[in-house]
Design an enzyme around this catalytic site. Structure first.
Site, PDB file in Angstrom:
ATOM      1  N   HIS A  68     109.939  70.114   3.462  1.00 20.71           N
ATOM      2  CA  HIS A  68     108.784  70.443   2.628  1.00 20.71           C
ATOM      3  C   HIS A  68     108.779  69.639   1.329  1.00 20.71           C
ATOM      4  CE1 HIS A  68     109.349  74.626   4.661  1.00 20.71           C
ATOM      5  NE2 HIS A  68     108.794  73.756   5.480  1.00 20.71           N
ATOM      6  N   HIS A  74     111.445  83.450  14.608  1.00 23.28           N
ATOM      7  CA  HIS A  74     111.122  82.038  14.408  1.00 23.28           C
ATOM      8  C   HIS A  74     110.749  81.417  15.735  1.00 23.28           C
ATOM      9  CE1 HIS A  74     111.498  77.739  13.573  1.00 23.28           C
ATOM     10  NE2 HIS A  74     111.338  78.037  12.300  1.00 23.28           N
ATOM     11  N   LYS A  82     120.092  78.768   8.980  1.00 25.36           N
ATOM     12  CA  LYS A  82     118.949  77.904   8.687  1.00 25.36           C
ATOM     13  C   LYS A  82     118.902  77.460   7.217  1.00 25.36           C
ATOM     14  CE  LYS A  82     114.530  77.839  10.682  1.00 25.36           C
ATOM     15  NZ  LYS A  82     113.902  77.545   9.407  1.00 25.36           N
ATOM     16  N   HIS A 107     115.181  68.795  15.762  1.00 20.94           N
ATOM     17  CA  HIS A 107     113.831  69.213  16.141  1.00 20.94           C
ATOM     18  C   HIS A 107     113.204  68.267  17.172  1.00 20.94           C
ATOM     19  CE1 HIS A 107     114.429  71.904  12.907  1.00 20.94           C
ATOM     20  NE2 HIS A 107     113.237  71.900  12.372  1.00 20.94           N
ATOM     21  N   GLN A 140     102.150  74.902   8.922  1.00 18.47           N
ATOM     22  CA  GLN A 140     102.854  76.171   9.122  1.00 18.47           C
ATOM     23  C   GLN A 140     102.224  77.042  10.206  1.00 18.47           C
ATOM     24  OE1 GLN A 140     105.672  77.228   7.833  1.00 18.47           O
ATOM     25  NE2 GLN A 140     106.026  75.647   6.292  1.00 18.47           N
ATOM     26  N   LYS A 142     103.438  78.853  13.731  1.00 19.54           N
ATOM     27  CA  LYS A 142     104.107  80.153  13.875  1.00 19.54           C
ATOM     28  C   LYS A 142     103.146  81.213  14.408  1.00 19.54           C
ATOM     29  CE  LYS A 142     107.295  78.840  10.249  1.00 19.54           C
ATOM     30  NZ  LYS A 142     107.801  79.051   8.889  1.00 19.54           N
TER      31      LYS A 142
END
Length: 425
Positions: A108, A174, A184, A200, A295, A298
């Site tokens: 981020h 998650h 995490k 990832h 985001q 999710k």
């Protein structure tokens, strides 16, 4: 009609669904859970009774340099409550300790001063040492070996220079790591961009075990746990929060065992049975998780888990910060063949050649290949939303009407008020 409140930014919006066409409302029981003590008391009790670990006030004795890893502005961790209690516990037996708060930004952007004030409070921000992690700053990173996946493990130097490493955070489902929290804080929190990219990778994101609520056999979790062990993460304090972002549970102690205890608590509250429907309405739980499109993977993943193939997902999210990542945005802006082109390209990328933010593009492409997705927002450029393969609506009513034109006037609905908070089995 059944009126249902959906979190949106710092408020709520209301959707009215015909009762006879409403298949179900999927909510975490955490949102209706009554804790046995106040927020402060829950944290204090956890710190006083750590799981599989000596008390923190014992651990800190004799240590000069202590790093406390803390989440950034995109996570609703109640740092204003947790951190003063952590500092009190440390300084009770080690008042001279050199303490640094390391903000775990992962991929981020850096938090603004305003966001840090909202997170820490002005007094703590002025009196404590706070450092922002930068995953691309090579000078601030050091290599400490390789992950089980084979990727290089580069981590913030402050972690390796510390005598003791502590992490605060929160635990929620998650979408590909199983649960947030615990390990995490290290990966992706305070490692390099390259390390995050390998973890990832397309292969892992597509893995059947890389799903909400699953830790055993999850290749992403395995890498994360190894990184935390190599970083010598000695103690965690993780909380569980409800829909109002209030603490309803707290777990402190050993990085792995305390986290597992918290995950068990969350799993029991968050697990729900799917209610397949033609139209699924969901959200990202409001602020701070609905600030950008990045985001939204999710909340969309929860919608995906209960939406009929070919059905429609409506997600309510302010997205006032835009797309959330230029590389993420370019996947869509530059793709002439839409989601299929994006997915085909990503699945050809090997583990060690992962591109920044491809995982979010991969998950969204997976969802778009099966569903039409509407984003409801009055705070984001609708053209940007359309550039990324979504439909845009200014109000929930507008989105519902448009969805019914596609799915039919007798289409069924399932509503997930907070898509981040549930595990749909």
């Amino acid at each position: 009609m059944t009126n249902i409140q959906i979190p949106y930014s710092t408020n709520h919006i209301t959707v009215a669904i015909p009762e006879e066409r409403l298949n179900g409302i999927l909510e975490s029981r955490a949102h209706h859970y009554t804790p046995e003590a106040s927020e402060e008391e829950l944290v204090q009790r956890a710190l006083a009774n750590p799981i599989a670990s000596p008390r923190l006030s014992e651990l800190v004795q004799g240590h000069k340099k202590i790093v406390i890893i803390t989440s950034d502005h995109t996570r609703p961790v109640p740092t204003k409550i947790i951190s003063p209690l952590l500092l009190k516990e440390i300084r009770r037996t080690n008042p001279q300790a050199d303490i640094t708060f390391l903000v775990a930004t992962g991929f981020h952007r850096a938090s603004t001063e305003r966001e840090l004030i909202a997170k820490f409070g002005e007094e703590l921000l002025q009196t404590e040492k706070i450092v922002m992690h930068d995953c691309w700053d090579a000078d601030s990173l050091v290599s400490i070996g390789k992950l089980p996946s084979g990727g290089e493990l580069h981590i913030n130097k402050l972690i390796m220079e510390a005598d003791l490493v502590i992490a605060e955070g929160f635990i929620e489902p998650h979408l590909f790591a199983g649960f947030s929290g615990g390990r995490k804080s290290i990966l992706p929190g305070v490692v390099s961009g390259e390390t995050i990219q390998v973890n990832h990778c397309a292969e892992f994101i597509a893995h059947e075990k890389a799903r909400a609520g699953i830790l055993d056999g999850n290749p992403i979790h395995i890498d994360m746990l190894y990184a935390a062990q190599e970083a010598k993460l000695a103690f965690i304090i993780n909380v569980v929060i409800d829909a109002d972002k209030k603490i309803i549970g707290a777990f402190a102690g050993d990085m792995e065992q305390a986290h597992l205890a918290g995950c068990k608590f969350v799993g029991e509250l968050a697990s729900v049975e799917p209610k397949p429907a033609d139209i699924v309405i969901t959200s990202n739980g409001g602020y701070p998780l609905d600030q950008n499109i990045y985001q939204l993977v999710k909340g969309l993943s929860s919608g995906e888990a209960t939406c009929k193939r070919g059905g429609i997902i409506i997600i309510c999210a302010a997205c006032n910060d835009g797309h959330g990542g230029e590389a993420f945005y370019r996947w869509y802006k530059e793709a002439t063949g839409g989601a299929k082109e994006i997915m085909d390209k990503i699945m050809r990328i090997d583990r060690n050649s992962t591109i920044p933010d491809q995982w979010a593009a991969q998950i969204i492409a997976r969802i778009q290949l099966k569903h039409t997705v509407f984003i409801v927002t009055d705070q984001c450029d609708h053209q940007l939303i359309k550039d990324m393969g979504f439909q845009a609506a200014s109000t929930i009513q507008e989105a519902v009407e448009a969805a019914q034109k596609i799915a039919g006037a007798d289409a069924s609905f399932t509503v997930i008020p907070d898509g981040v908070a549930v595990i749909i089995k």
